[in-house]
Design a protein around this motif. Structure first.
Motif, PDB file in Angstrom:
ATOM      1  N   UNK A   2       0.836  -1.205   0.000  1.00  0.00           N
ATOM      2  CA  UNK A   2       0.000   0.000   0.000  1.00  0.00           C
ATOM      3  C   UNK A   2       0.869   1.253   0.000  1.00  0.00           C
ATOM      4  N   UNK A   3       1.974   1.208   0.746  1.00  0.00           N
ATOM      5  CA  UNK A   3       2.869   2.365   0.772  1.00  0.00           C
ATOM      6  C   UNK A   3       3.489   2.583  -0.597  1.00  0.00           C
ATOM      7  N   UNK A   4       3.902   1.503  -1.228  1.00  0.00           N
ATOM      8  CA  UNK A   4       4.494   1.633  -2.570  1.00  0.00           C
ATOM      9  C   UNK A   4       3.463   2.233  -3.527  1.00  0.00           C
ATOM     10  N   UNK A   5       2.229   1.722  -3.459  1.00  0.00           N
ATOM     11  CA  UNK A   5       1.171   2.234  -4.352  1.00  0.00           C
ATOM     12  C   UNK A   5       0.887   3.706  -4.061  1.00  0.00           C
ATOM     13  N   UNK A   6       0.805   4.043  -2.771  1.00  0.00           N
ATOM     14  CA  UNK A   6       0.506   5.434  -2.406  1.00  0.00           C
ATOM     15  C   UNK A   6       1.602   6.367  -2.902  1.00  0.00           C
ATOM     16  N   UNK A   7       2.839   5.971  -2.714  1.00  0.00           N
ATOM     17  CA  UNK A   7       3.954   6.845  -3.133  1.00  0.00           C
ATOM     18  C   UNK A   7       3.996   6.967  -4.652  1.00  0.00           C
ATOM     19  N   UNK A   8       3.850   5.842  -5.342  1.00  0.00           N
ATOM     20  CA  UNK A   8       3.930   5.879  -6.809  1.00  0.00           C
ATOM     21  C   UNK A   8       2.845   6.789  -7.384  1.00  0.00           C
ATOM     22  N   UNK A   9       1.616   6.574  -6.922  1.00  0.00           N
ATOM     23  CA  UNK A   9       0.503   7.377  -7.441  1.00  0.00           C
ATOM     24  C   UNK A   9       0.645   8.845  -7.082  1.00  0.00           C
ATOM     25  N   UNK A  10       1.078   9.110  -5.844  1.00  0.00           N
ATOM     26  CA  UNK A  10       1.217  10.510  -5.417  1.00  0.00           C
ATOM     27  C   UNK A  10       2.288  11.210  -6.249  1.00  0.00           C
ATOM     28  N   UNK A  11       3.381  10.515  -6.505  1.00  0.00           N
ATOM     29  CA  UNK A  11       4.452  11.120  -7.326  1.00  0.00           C
ATOM     30  C   UNK A  11       3.915  11.393  -8.740  1.00  0.00           C
ATOM     31  N   UNK A  12       3.216  10.413  -9.302  1.00  0.00           N
ATOM     32  CA  UNK A  12       2.679  10.588 -10.659  1.00  0.00           C
ATOM     33  C   UNK A  12       1.712  11.770 -10.706  1.00  0.00           C
ATOM     34  N   UNK A  13       0.813  11.857  -9.719  1.00  0.00           N
ATOM     35  CA  UNK A  13      -0.162  12.955  -9.705  1.00  0.00           C
ATOM     36  C   UNK A  13       0.534  14.295  -9.484  1.00  0.00           C
ATOM     37  N   UNK A  14       1.532  14.314  -8.607  1.00  0.00           N
ATOM     38  CA  UNK A  14       2.241  15.565  -8.344  1.00  0.00           C
ATOM     39  C   UNK A  14       2.944  16.039  -9.606  1.00  0.00           C
ATOM     40  N   UNK A  15       3.619  15.106 -10.281  1.00  0.00           N
ATOM     41  CA  UNK A  15       4.316  15.480 -11.526  1.00  0.00           C
ATOM     42  C   UNK A  15       3.304  16.013 -12.534  1.00  0.00           C
ATOM     43  N   UNK A  16       2.169  15.327 -12.622  1.00  0.00           N
ATOM     44  CA  UNK A  16       1.144  15.770 -13.583  1.00  0.00           C
ATOM     45  C   UNK A  16       0.669  17.182 -13.257  1.00  0.00           C
ATOM     46  N   UNK A  17       0.321  17.430 -11.989  1.00  0.00           N
ATOM     47  CA  UNK A  17      -0.203  18.746 -11.624  1.00  0.00           C
ATOM     48  C   UNK A  17       0.876  19.827 -11.762  1.00  0.00           C
ATOM     49  N   UNK A  18       2.119  19.480 -11.460  1.00  0.00           N
ATOM     50  CA  UNK A  18       3.194  20.453 -11.665  1.00  0.00           C
ATOM     51  C   UNK A  18       3.347  20.775 -13.146  1.00  0.00           C
ATOM     52  N   UNK A  19       3.221  19.722 -13.963  1.00  0.00           N
ATOM     53  CA  UNK A  19       3.333  19.920 -15.411  1.00  0.00           C
ATOM     54  C   UNK A  19       2.186  20.788 -15.922  1.00  0.00           C
ATOM     55  N   UNK A  20       0.998  20.545 -15.363  1.00  0.00           N
ATOM     56  CA  UNK A  20      -0.175  21.304 -15.811  1.00  0.00           C
ATOM     57  C   UNK A  20      -0.125  22.755 -15.330  1.00  0.00           C
ATOM     58  N   UNK A  21       0.612  22.998 -14.283  1.00  0.00           N
ATOM     59  CA  UNK A  21       0.820  24.316 -13.667  1.00  0.00           C
ATOM     60  C   UNK A  21      -0.363  24.711 -12.780  1.00  0.00           C
ATOM     61  N   UNK A  22       0.015  25.371 -11.734  1.00  0.00           N
ATOM     62  CA  UNK A  22      -0.935  25.762 -10.702  1.00  0.00           C
ATOM     63  C   UNK A  22      -2.081  26.602 -11.263  1.00  0.00           C
ATOM     64  N   UNK A  23      -1.727  27.589 -12.079  1.00  0.00           N
ATOM     65  CA  UNK A  23      -2.762  28.501 -12.564  1.00  0.00           C
ATOM     66  C   UNK A  23      -3.792  27.780 -13.432  1.00  0.00           C
ATOM     67  N   UNK A  24      -3.347  26.675 -14.085  1.00  0.00           N
ATOM     68  CA  UNK A  24      -4.286  25.928 -14.924  1.00  0.00           C
ATOM     69  C   UNK A  24      -5.187  25.020 -14.100  1.00  0.00           C
ATOM     70  N   UNK A  25      -4.835  24.876 -12.812  1.00  0.00           N
ATOM     71  CA  UNK A  25      -5.649  24.020 -11.946  1.00  0.00           C
ATOM     72  C   UNK A  25      -6.576  24.856 -11.075  1.00  0.00           C
ATOM     73  N   UNK A  26      -6.002  25.907 -10.454  1.00  0.00           N
ATOM     74  CA  UNK A  26      -6.780  26.609  -9.430  1.00  0.00           C
ATOM     75  C   UNK A  26      -7.127  28.049  -9.750  1.00  0.00           C
TER      76      UNK A  26
END
Lengths: 299, 629
Positions: free
Chosen positions: B15-39
């Motif tokens: 579960x920890x491996x899954x949580x870390x992997x997914x969180x990293x993937x989502x963080x990279x995605x949101x960083x790539x999309x940029x804050x202003x494009x999200x919020x």
């Protein structure tokens, strides 16, 4: 007395292959029953049906008087089971396994398990994947024994254990549990173990139990004789007698495995022979070979 | 610690491996999309990114959840204790869902922390951003539940995969209809959350029903499976047959002679010989041996196209103009201009000095229509570009330039003309020599053509404007359309297409097969809808619900369609009865086939396998040789 384990006409097939053909078997409380059979004879299927992991296509299995298909979690608490291969979670440490067992089984005695693990020299901090196959088997057996089950079902428990471990752990555990009134049903390929531990033996062959008897009774009733036939017109006769389990031709002579040979049958045997040897008591391995490798016609 | 926690804790490594992997993937995605494009001003990229990533990760997580005990071969070890299969299933599901929910939460938290220090900080919090995040997460949950449902089906693997694909496509179909109604993100999230819950419940029943390939599906599951299969097969069938028909019809149209303007005042029917060269045909469509080249009327316009009214491609209402995102070079950086699905103009400046964001509403009426589009005017210098925005519904034109803050400057055509078309014009000489292309976009009004320059609208000679064909469909028959084309020189050519060659007849036949295979209830519905009219009133996403043949004069195809369904249902019923199925079971599957057609029959054959109904010949058990005395 209610049987601890019972199979009533259990049938199960996989595709077109009939694995169990009306299995009938009963084990009483406190009895140690060894289920023998060749690879693919249906031992594991029978045990999985007994524990409700597989449904029979016909018939019914009972454990502690409850139908296997309707076992509740409370019933499972009273049953110890070690599957073939004794698989545990490899990423957990032994102490994590103990904690897991303690949380998920109300009858689990951590002190007993820790004592047995210490006696076996198994460190609690070690991960399961660092344990040898034999050590894993020991852990699995100790964990089951520490739940004080009323019925114990082992699928080839000696797999991976060396001779010393088998004697020290398996024998001790099974005898201890049997003394407490626990019924034990186990399958094994190591027949010397079976001879040492089991009260009763069953041989599963062709999907049915062809032998179901106490071990000492088996040894009393089955005997081996060498038989050299009398020649008539240059041709030797064939051994024809009731109770013949197997006749194996060795050069001019026959090696006969005979069941319940009384005086009348012996006279018939001697009548057609030039020589009949003195009786020999076969060991379980020989008996197993005779019954599972011989042609059906010879029986 | 209770049993549930113990069950979750034993899986903590994974579960920890899954949580870390997914969180990293989502963080990279949101960083790539940029804050202003999200919020700040949520963009479409956020929707697309989340909708691709979260379902994929969720499906992998569900796959792992199902495989976990099988991989360590501990299924029986974990079952043989005071834990019910339901308890085990829900513990694993709750753990997986917690992990899944943690991904966007962690990613968003990290993004906020970074922005509090370096960027927009707490200033930007567009509620739509949260809505999109919630909707994306709910889609992830629904995908997790769907994957779990599929993988736990008590069927052979081929059946699970087939039913999984069927269900996934059916859900996508329903989603396309849902999206076309533009529901608020919260509704979207709630619907997907509800769907996920329902699928988890069914998956719970599945996971407690071990698969036995030698026994028919249990009756308890049949009650759930039969209606589900019927609906999914019908939706899947409609999507497949719709694509089939569209593809066959398009290939048929491309087979046909082209209408080409071989001279400004001459139209001809031709067949292409090689690239850019065509052979002219006579009235009987026989080759004349004369070669020509010229501008062609796109043959695809001959096929019925309900998704879009038959505007000519230059019409301002045409789909060809739908450019809704444009980037301008401005001093010190770039300006991204986007027409949002919710009818505003989103502008984000990314300058060396920092970032700024604006949302501009349509002056007066508040929202731009879905047909509004952006166009770039001729570039005047490297950092001075002009955009103009045209809204064909309640017509209007606005200019967007490099000013800060940006404003929408109304830019009506001189004389109050209404914009009718956007065409290309060849001006011959490029006045600024900043680009080598002499073709520029011009807006054609009711009387004149206009080019946007730095000084405003300048007239363009009509002779320099590329005039489109005008196509009139006198008969919109899918196979034999009667068309009339008006060339730029004023010449008319009228032609009724027929199924002239064997290949054309074959393709027409293929199209008919598609219509016949369409599941009966949806075929009945499609037959009641005039295919030529629906494009004007319904969005593109719902096009698979309609049929160009059944709704275009070929309603008689319903008869073979119904006969086929009846035949399949009867055969399946008889077969099941012969195998030993009860009346109720056989009738249920027959009903499924009536609803799902061929697709329903395929799924039924995967569920009710021969093996499940065929027991081996019963042999008597061997006699007991030795029994205790």
């Amino acid at each position: 007395m209610t049987n601890a384990i019972e199979f009533r006409g259990v049938r199960r097939h996989f595709g077109q292959q009939e694995v169990l053909r009306g299995l009938e078997l009963a084990v009483k409380p406190g009895e140690v029953f060894a289920l023998l059979g060749r690879n693919g004879s249906g031992k594991t299927t029978a045990l999985r049906i007994l524990l409700g992991f597989l449904k029979p296509h016909e018939g019914e299995a009972f454990i502690l008087g409850r139908p296997s298909a309707a076992l509740t979690s409370a019933d499972r608490e009273r049953i110890g089971y070690v599957a073939e291969g004794q698989h545990l979670y490899p990423e957990l440490r032994v102490c994590d396994l103990l904690r897991f067992e303690a949380e998920t089984r109300t009858r689990f005695e951590p002190a007993l398990a820790e004592r047995e693990l210490a006696r076996a020299g198994l460190p609690l901090e070690k991960h399961v994947w660092h344990l040898s196959r034999g050590q894993r088997a020991q852990v699995a057996l100790i964990l089951v024994a520490a739940t004080s089950p009323e019925v114990l079902v082992f699928d080839d428990p000696a797999m991976g254990l060396d001779v010393v471990m088998r004697r020290q752990l398996l024998d001790t555990l099974i005898e201890l549990l049997a003394e407490r009134g626990c019924a034990v049903l186990f399958s094994s390929h190591i027949l010397t173990d079976v001879e040492r531990i089991a009260d009763r033996v069953g041989i599963l062959h062709g999907g049915a139990l062809i032998v179901d008897a106490p071990l000492d009774e088996l040894k009393r009733r089955v005997q081996k004789r060498q038989w050299i036939p009398r020649k008539v017109n240059g041709h030797g006769a064939e051994p024809l007698v009731d109770g013949l389990l197997r006749a194996r031709k060795v050069s001019e002579a026959y090696e006969l495995t005979l069941l319940d040979l009384d005086e009348a049958r012996e006279a018939t045997l001697r009548a057609g022979a030039t020589h009949v040897s003195e009786p020999l008591v076969p060991d379980l391995e020989e008996l197993f070979l005779d019954l599972t490798t011989g042609t059906e016609n010879s029986r | 610690m209770n049993k549930t926690l113990a069950l979750i804790q034993k899986d903590r490594v994974w579960l920890t491996i899954a949580a870390c992997t997914g969180a990293v993937a989502c963080t990279v995605l949101l960083f790539e999309l940029r804050f202003e494009n999200v919020f700040v001003l949520p963009g479409y990229g956020l929707v697309e990114g989340l909708w691709l990533l979260l379902p994929l990760l969720a499906a992998l997580l569900a796959g792992f959840q199902v495989a976990r005990e099988h991989l360590s071969r501990t299924s029986e070890y974990v079952r043989q204790r005071a834990i019910t299969p339901q308890h085990l299933y829900w513990s694993q599901t709750v753990a997986a869902v917690t992990v899944l929910l943690s991904w966007p939460v962690v990613a968003v938290a990290l993004l906020w922390l970074r922005e509090l220090v370096f960027g927009f900080g707490a200033a930007g919090a567009d509620a739509r951003g949260w809505g999109i995040l919630a909707a994306g997460t709910s889609l992830g949950l629904a995908t997790h539940a769907l994957t779990l449902f599929v993988l736990t089906l008590p069927l052979a693997w081929v059946g699970r995969v087939a039913l999984g694909i069927l269900t996934a496509i059916a859900l996508l179909a329903l989603q396309s209809v849902l999206v076309s109604f533009e529901p608020p993100w919260l509704v979207f999230a709630l619907l997907h959350g509800g769907l996920a819950l329902a699928l988890w419940m069914v998956a719970r029943v599945n996971s407690c029903t071990p698969h036995d390939p030698d026994r028919p599906l249990p009756r308890s599951l049949l009650l759930v499976a039969a209606p589900l299969v019927a609906v999914c097969a019908a939706l899947f069938g409609a999507i497949v047959t719709s694509s089939w028909e569209a593809s066959s019809l398009q290939r048929l149209q491309m087979q046909r002679p082209w209408i080409v303007e071989i001279a400004p005042d001459q139209l001809a029917l031709v067949r292409p010989v090689r690239a850019g060269v065509q052979e002219i045909l006579d009235e009987g469509l026989a080759p004349t041996g004369r070669l020509a080249s010229g501008r062609s009327l796109g043959n695809e316009t001959l096929a019925p196209r309900p998704a879009e009214p038959r505007f000519d491609p230059f019409d301002v209402r045409s789909v060809y103009h739908w450019q809704r995102n444009q980037t301008l070079w401005i001093r010190g950086g770039v300006r991204n201009v986007e027409l949002t699905p919710w009818g505003s103009v989103r502008i984000i400046d990314r300058l060396e000095s920092g970032r700024s964001a604006w949302a501009l509403e349509r002056p007066g009426s508040g929202r731009f229509s879905k047909r509004a589009f952006l166009r770039e005017a001729r570039r005047f210098s490297i950092d001075q570009e002009l955009l103009f925005l045209i809204d064909p519904e309640s017509p209007g034109i606005w200019r967007i330039d490099a000013e800060t803050p940006p404003v929408l400057v109304p830019l009506p055509l001189p004389g109050g003309e209404r914009p009718v078309k956007v065409c290309s014009a060849n001006l011959g000489v490029n006045p600024t020599h900043t680009a080598g292309n002499d073709w520029v976009d011009v807006v054609v009004g009711e009387q004149h053509a206009w080019q946007l320059t730095i000084d405003g609208w300048q007239p363009v000679e009509s002779s320099r404007v590329l005039q489109p064909f005008t196509l009139t469909l006198h008969d919109a028959d899918p196979f034999q359309p009667d068309v009339e084309v008006l060339s730029s020189g004023g010449q008319r050519l009228r032609h009724r297409y027929t199924l002239a060659t064997g290949k054309e007849m074959f393709l027409a036949g293929l199209t008919c097969v598609g219509a016949v295979l369409r599941p009966l209830p949806l075929a009945l519905f499609a037959a009641t809808q005039d295919y030529d009219d629906i494009g004007r009133s319904l969005p593109h996403e719902t096009r698979w619900l309609f049929d160009p043949l059944l709704g275009g004069g070929f309603a008689w195809l319903l008869a073979p369609s119904a006969l086929l369904c009846l035949l399949l249902a009867t055969l399946a019923r008889r077969e099941l009865r012969q195998r030993g199925a009860s009346h109720a079971r056989a009738n249920s599957w027959a009903a499924v086939i009536l609803v799902g057609g061929v697709f329903g029959a395929l799924v039924v054959s995967l569920i009710e396998t021969r093996r499940a109904w065929r027991a081996p010949a019963r042999s008597a058990p061997l006699p007991v040789v030795i029994r205790a005395a």
